[in-house]
Enzyme design. Sequence first.
Site, PDB file in Angstrom:
ATOM      1  N   GLU A  66       0.858  -1.193   0.000  1.00  0.00           N
ATOM      2  CA  GLU A  66       0.000   0.000   0.000  1.00  0.00           C
ATOM      3  C   GLU A  66       0.893   1.241   0.000  1.00  0.00           C
ATOM      4  OE1 GLU A  66      -3.358   0.812  -0.366  1.00  0.00           O
ATOM      5  OE2 GLU A  66      -2.404   2.778  -0.361  1.00  0.00           O
ATOM      6  N   CYS A  81     -12.405   4.084  -0.082  1.00  0.00           N
ATOM      7  CA  CYS A  81     -13.646   4.063   0.701  1.00  0.00           C
ATOM      8  C   CYS A  81     -13.428   4.625   2.102  1.00  0.00           C
ATOM      9  CB  CYS A  81     -14.167   2.625   0.751  1.00  0.00           C
ATOM     10  SG  CYS A  81     -15.665   2.449   1.699  1.00  0.00           S
ATOM     11  N   CYS A 100     -16.498   6.636   0.646  1.00  0.00           N
ATOM     12  CA  CYS A 100     -17.776   6.354   1.328  1.00  0.00           C
ATOM     13  C   CYS A 100     -17.819   6.863   2.770  1.00  0.00           C
ATOM     14  CB  CYS A 100     -18.034   4.849   1.378  1.00  0.00           C
ATOM     15  SG  CYS A 100     -17.279   3.861   0.082  1.00  0.00           S
ATOM     16  N   LYS A 155     -17.297  10.760   3.368  1.00  0.00           N
ATOM     17  CA  LYS A 155     -18.449  11.378   2.677  1.00  0.00           C
ATOM     18  C   LYS A 155     -19.715  11.228   3.512  1.00  0.00           C
ATOM     19  CE  LYS A 155     -21.000   8.993   0.319  1.00  0.00           C
ATOM     20  NZ  LYS A 155     -21.017   8.455  -1.016  1.00  0.00           N
ATOM     21  N   ALA A 174       4.088  -0.196  -5.366  1.00  0.00           N
ATOM     22  CA  ALA A 174       4.485  -1.456  -5.995  1.00  0.00           C
ATOM     23  C   ALA A 174       4.449  -1.334  -7.513  1.00  0.00           C
ATOM     24  CB  ALA A 174       3.539  -2.563  -5.549  1.00  0.00           C
ATOM     25  N   GLY A 215     -21.710  15.488 -13.105  1.00  0.00           N
ATOM     26  CA  GLY A 215     -23.107  15.049 -13.001  1.00  0.00           C
ATOM     27  C   GLY A 215     -23.233  13.638 -12.463  1.00  0.00           C
ATOM     28  N   TYR A 224     -22.709  10.713  -9.166  1.00  0.00           N
ATOM     29  CA  TYR A 224     -23.240  10.727  -7.794  1.00  0.00           C
ATOM     30  C   TYR A 224     -22.344  11.502  -6.839  1.00  0.00           C
ATOM     31  CZ  TYR A 224     -20.065   7.031  -6.086  1.00  0.00           C
ATOM     32  OH  TYR A 224     -18.964   6.314  -5.696  1.00  0.00           O
ATOM     33  N   ILE A 225     -21.036  11.523  -7.093  1.00  0.00           N
ATOM     34  CA  ILE A 225     -20.141  12.232  -6.169  1.00  0.00           C
ATOM     35  C   ILE A 225     -20.410  13.737  -6.225  1.00  0.00           C
ATOM     36  CG2 ILE A 225     -17.706  12.768  -5.674  1.00  0.00           C
ATOM     37  CD1 ILE A 225     -17.027   9.893  -6.588  1.00  0.00           C
ATOM     38  N   GLU A 260     -23.749  14.413  -4.489  1.00  0.00           N
ATOM     39  CA  GLU A 260     -23.681  14.293  -3.021  1.00  0.00           C
ATOM     40  C   GLU A 260     -22.997  15.515  -2.396  1.00  0.00           C
ATOM     41  OE1 GLU A 260     -23.682   9.449  -2.555  1.00  0.00           O
ATOM     42  OE2 GLU A 260     -21.758  10.442  -2.665  1.00  0.00           O
ATOM     43  N   ARG A 290     -22.472  18.948 -18.055  1.00  0.00           N
ATOM     44  CA  ARG A 290     -22.496  19.137 -19.514  1.00  0.00           C
ATOM     45  C   ARG A 290     -23.702  18.451 -20.167  1.00  0.00           C
ATOM     46  NH1 ARG A 290     -17.556  14.957 -21.014  1.00  0.00           N
ATOM     47  NH2 ARG A 290     -18.589  13.197 -20.064  1.00  0.00           N
ATOM     48  N   GLY A 301     -15.891  12.444 -12.638  1.00  0.00           N
ATOM     49  CA  GLY A 301     -15.663  11.015 -12.855  1.00  0.00           C
ATOM     50  C   GLY A 301     -14.331  10.528 -12.318  1.00  0.00           C
ATOM     51  N   ASP A 349     -12.127  -1.227  -8.539  1.00  0.00           N
ATOM     52  CA  ASP A 349     -12.266  -0.094  -9.462  1.00  0.00           C
ATOM     53  C   ASP A 349     -11.260  -0.125 -10.608  1.00  0.00           C
ATOM     54  OD1 ASP A 349     -14.163   0.680  -7.653  1.00  0.00           O
ATOM     55  OD2 ASP A 349     -13.338   2.684  -7.290  1.00  0.00           O
ATOM     56  N   HIS A 358     -46.566  -0.227   9.101  1.00  0.00           N
ATOM     57  CA  HIS A 358     -47.258   1.051   9.150  1.00  0.00           C
ATOM     58  C   HIS A 358     -46.932   1.797  10.435  1.00  0.00           C
ATOM     59  CE1 HIS A 358     -50.356   3.852   7.960  1.00  0.00           C
ATOM     60  NE2 HIS A 358     -50.816   3.819   9.194  1.00  0.00           N
ATOM     61  N   GLU A 364     -43.672   1.074   3.206  1.00  0.00           N
ATOM     62  CA  GLU A 364     -44.852   0.240   2.936  1.00  0.00           C
ATOM     63  C   GLU A 364     -45.455   0.558   1.566  1.00  0.00           C
ATOM     64  OE1 GLU A 364     -48.376   0.892   5.440  1.00  0.00           O
ATOM     65  OE2 GLU A 364     -47.617   2.867   5.949  1.00  0.00           O
TER      66      GLU A 364
HETATM   67  P1  FAD Z   1      -9.404   1.407  -3.465  1.00  0.00           P
HETATM   68  O1  FAD Z   1     -10.272   1.355  -2.265  1.00  0.00           O
HETATM   69  O2  FAD Z   1      -9.300   2.688  -4.179  1.00  0.00           O
HETATM   70  O3  FAD Z   1      -7.967   0.927  -3.002  1.00  0.00           O
HETATM   71  C1  FAD Z   1      -6.869   0.950  -3.866  1.00  0.00           C
HETATM   72  C2  FAD Z   1      -5.612   1.121  -3.046  1.00  0.00           C
HETATM   73  O4  FAD Z   1      -4.494   0.805  -3.831  1.00  0.00           O
HETATM   74  C3  FAD Z   1      -5.401   2.544  -2.563  1.00  0.00           C
HETATM   75  O5  FAD Z   1      -5.251   2.565  -1.148  1.00  0.00           O
HETATM   76  C4  FAD Z   1      -4.127   2.997  -3.262  1.00  0.00           C
HETATM   77  O6  FAD Z   1      -3.345   3.871  -2.481  1.00  0.00           O
HETATM   78  C5  FAD Z   1      -3.440   1.664  -3.476  1.00  0.00           C
HETATM   79  N1  FAD Z   1      -2.494   1.650  -4.587  1.00  0.00           N
HETATM   80  C6  FAD Z   1      -2.703   2.047  -5.867  1.00  0.00           C
HETATM   81  N2  FAD Z   1      -1.618   1.827  -6.619  1.00  0.00           N
HETATM   82  C7  FAD Z   1      -0.697   1.284  -5.802  1.00  0.00           C
HETATM   83  C8  FAD Z   1       0.641   0.832  -5.999  1.00  0.00           C
HETATM   84  N3  FAD Z   1       1.217   0.897  -7.195  1.00  0.00           N
HETATM   85  N4  FAD Z   1       1.296   0.333  -4.944  1.00  0.00           N
HETATM   86  C9  FAD Z   1       0.727   0.256  -3.708  1.00  0.00           C
HETATM   87  N5  FAD Z   1      -0.544   0.670  -3.471  1.00  0.00           N
HETATM   88  C10 FAD Z   1      -1.232   1.171  -4.507  1.00  0.00           C
HETATM   89  N6  FAD Z   1     -18.698   3.246  -2.986  1.00  0.00           N
HETATM   90  C11 FAD Z   1     -19.801   2.778  -2.357  1.00  0.00           C
HETATM   91  O7  FAD Z   1     -20.089   1.580  -2.439  1.00  0.00           O
HETATM   92  N7  FAD Z   1     -20.602   3.614  -1.620  1.00  0.00           N
HETATM   93  C12 FAD Z   1     -20.332   4.937  -1.486  1.00  0.00           C
HETATM   94  O8  FAD Z   1     -21.068   5.662  -0.819  1.00  0.00           O
HETATM   95  C13 FAD Z   1     -19.180   5.449  -2.130  1.00  0.00           C
HETATM   96  N8  FAD Z   1     -18.844   6.751  -2.010  1.00  0.00           N
HETATM   97  C14 FAD Z   1     -17.712   7.215  -2.620  1.00  0.00           C
HETATM   98  C15 FAD Z   1     -17.406   8.564  -2.476  1.00  0.00           C
HETATM   99  C16 FAD Z   1     -16.279   9.091  -3.081  1.00  0.00           C
HETATM  100  C17 FAD Z   1     -15.952  10.555  -2.924  1.00  0.00           C
HETATM  101  C18 FAD Z   1     -15.440   8.227  -3.852  1.00  0.00           C
HETATM  102  C19 FAD Z   1     -14.195   8.766  -4.503  1.00  0.00           C
HETATM  103  C20 FAD Z   1     -15.729   6.882  -3.999  1.00  0.00           C
HETATM  104  C21 FAD Z   1     -16.881   6.369  -3.377  1.00  0.00           C
HETATM  105  N9  FAD Z   1     -17.240   5.025  -3.507  1.00  0.00           N
HETATM  106  C22 FAD Z   1     -18.371   4.559  -2.888  1.00  0.00           C
HETATM  107  C23 FAD Z   1     -16.443   4.095  -4.345  1.00  0.00           C
HETATM  108  C24 FAD Z   1     -15.565   3.204  -3.479  1.00  0.00           C
HETATM  109  O9  FAD Z   1     -14.764   4.004  -2.657  1.00  0.00           O
HETATM  110  C25 FAD Z   1     -14.701   2.341  -4.400  1.00  0.00           C
HETATM  111  O10 FAD Z   1     -15.526   1.615  -5.283  1.00  0.00           O
HETATM  112  C26 FAD Z   1     -13.861   1.343  -3.601  1.00  0.00           C
HETATM  113  O11 FAD Z   1     -13.031   1.978  -2.675  1.00  0.00           O
HETATM  114  C27 FAD Z   1     -13.000   0.514  -4.586  1.00  0.00           C
HETATM  115  O12 FAD Z   1     -12.160  -0.351  -3.874  1.00  0.00           O
HETATM  116  P2  FAD Z   1     -10.814  -0.886  -4.552  1.00  0.00           P
HETATM  117  O13 FAD Z   1     -10.319  -1.963  -3.650  1.00  0.00           O
HETATM  118  O14 FAD Z   1     -11.052  -1.202  -5.962  1.00  0.00           O
HETATM  119  O15 FAD Z   1      -9.821   0.340  -4.553  1.00  0.00           O
END
Ligand code: FAD
Length: 451
Positions: free
Chosen positions: A35, A43, A48, A51, A115, A175, A177-178, A181, A198, A261, A302, A435, A440
């Site tokens: 990490e 998150c 999440c 937020k 990494a 536009g 959800y972020i 919110e 847009r 995005g 993601d 109720h 409901e």
């Molecule tokens: P991440 O949680 O992003 O973890 C990836 C990790 O990899 C990070 O810690 C990063 O530092 C690390 N990393 C990257 N490259 C390297 C590298 N080369 N070497 C070492 N470490 C590295 N989802 C919901 O379900 N509900 C919500 O309400 C919600 N709200 C959100 C609000 C915001 C503002 C944002 C930005 C996102 C939100 N999400 C929400 C989305 C959710 O946060 C992500 O879908 C989720 O965190 C994805 O998890 P992940 O394991 O794919 O990646």
Amino acid sequence: MSHHDFDLFTIGAGSGGVRASRMAAGLGARVAVAESRRLGGTCVNVGCVPKKLLVYASQFSAAFEDARGFGWKVGDRSFDWGRLIANKDREIGRLNDVYRSLLEDSRVTIVEGRARLVDRHTVAVGGTRYTAETILIASGGRPNVIDIPGAEYGISSDDVFHLSTLPKRIVIVGGGYIAVEFAGIFNELGSEVHLLHRGPLFLRDFDDDVRTTLAEEMTKRGVQLRFDVRPTHMTRQGNDVVINLPEGKTIAADVVLCGTGRLPNTSDLGLEELDVALTDRGAVIVDEFSESSVPGIYAVGDCTDRRALTPVALAEAMAFVETVFKGNPTSVSYNNVPSAVFSQPSVGTVGLTEGRARSDGYDVQIFRSTFRPMAHTLSGRDERTLMKLVVDRASDRVLGAHMVGPDAGEIIQGMAVALTCGATKAQFDATIGIHPTAAEEFVTMRTAVDE
Ligand code: FAD
């Protein structure tokens, strides 16, 4: 046991990476996770969790206003942004520690640093190389930077959690959800909020009734929504950031938040050199078992650009462990993934939108109800709740459930169970309501709307 240092090396200790690492280690695998920032990923640190804490903070202003109708006299009130951010940071620090304990207790080796893949069994972090039988990329996403001159004057959602003061005026571009919110959060905290998008309406993939209802309700609450507008450039004038729109129009603000995005976080991981296939947006292309084009290199969350939600990353991580470490090939179903928008009022949704169901060829019946929530009969607040069911006429199956109103996410979670079980409208009708609740209404809508 393989001759490598580890059975699994995970890149990224976010939602997906931590879950996969812990579960694999729990099955006896030797696991390391790298990490580069803070444990818990997006998150926990900039998504999440912080937020939702900000959403909670912002909901007090409406509650104070609504209290009057219930006999309360609410005196002077003030809000301290610095205190909220400090308390939020303390909670996130606690969660970082919880994640560390979860990994350490599962005997996962935590490697701090960035990494990079060297070959299909080797990862370098700093000056050290580690080998592993299987590599899991769980590197998440990152904010997409808006491509206009002066973009550097804007901030991203990562930065918004660390603003030193509450902006008096904020422009939010985007536009999704972020963006929606944060418009609600800042509006309820007292900022003047402009949201610029847009497209013709925000939340593109949501049901059209949800989109229009939310736009109306946000407007009533004071958010200034502008659709079909593309900022041309940003400038700085004194302390103001000025966002320039077509035809010479401008909006000056203390902060411009670009909620335009997110992109898969896959650059500089060494993927191209290993010929790991990527999409145009840089997402790792994977099969139904999350394996990339290079055998033994997997990806979840993601960075694969499937459904960018924490519970989806967790499900993909669990399926990966089941497949690779239990020898039981398992894939995730992306049907009926429920989600919420923590806007004000909130949105909950599961299954097909009306538009999607029709374009998929279903002959649909629509059940829709709009009503004033009971609490607002006394609060006097002019706010409507929307509930909607999309039903397949041929099979009577409920294809989609959508809501705008208080606690929509909490209510739709239960609907998601019903839809996952393939519930029919007749089964919804046979369900006894609770109720008096808003929920409901989902089991009492009897008459399809005329089309
Ligand atoms: P991440 O949680 O992003 O973890 C990836 C990790 O990899 C990070 O810690 C990063 O530092 C690390 N990393 C990257 N490259 C390297 C590298 N080369 N070497 C070492 N470490 C590295 N989802 C919901 O379900 N509900 C919500 O309400 C919600 N709200 C959100 C609000 C915001 C503002 C944002 C930005 C996102 C939100 N999400 C929400 C989305 C959710 O946060 C992500 O879908 C989720 O965190 C994805 O998890 P992940 O394991 O794919 O990646």
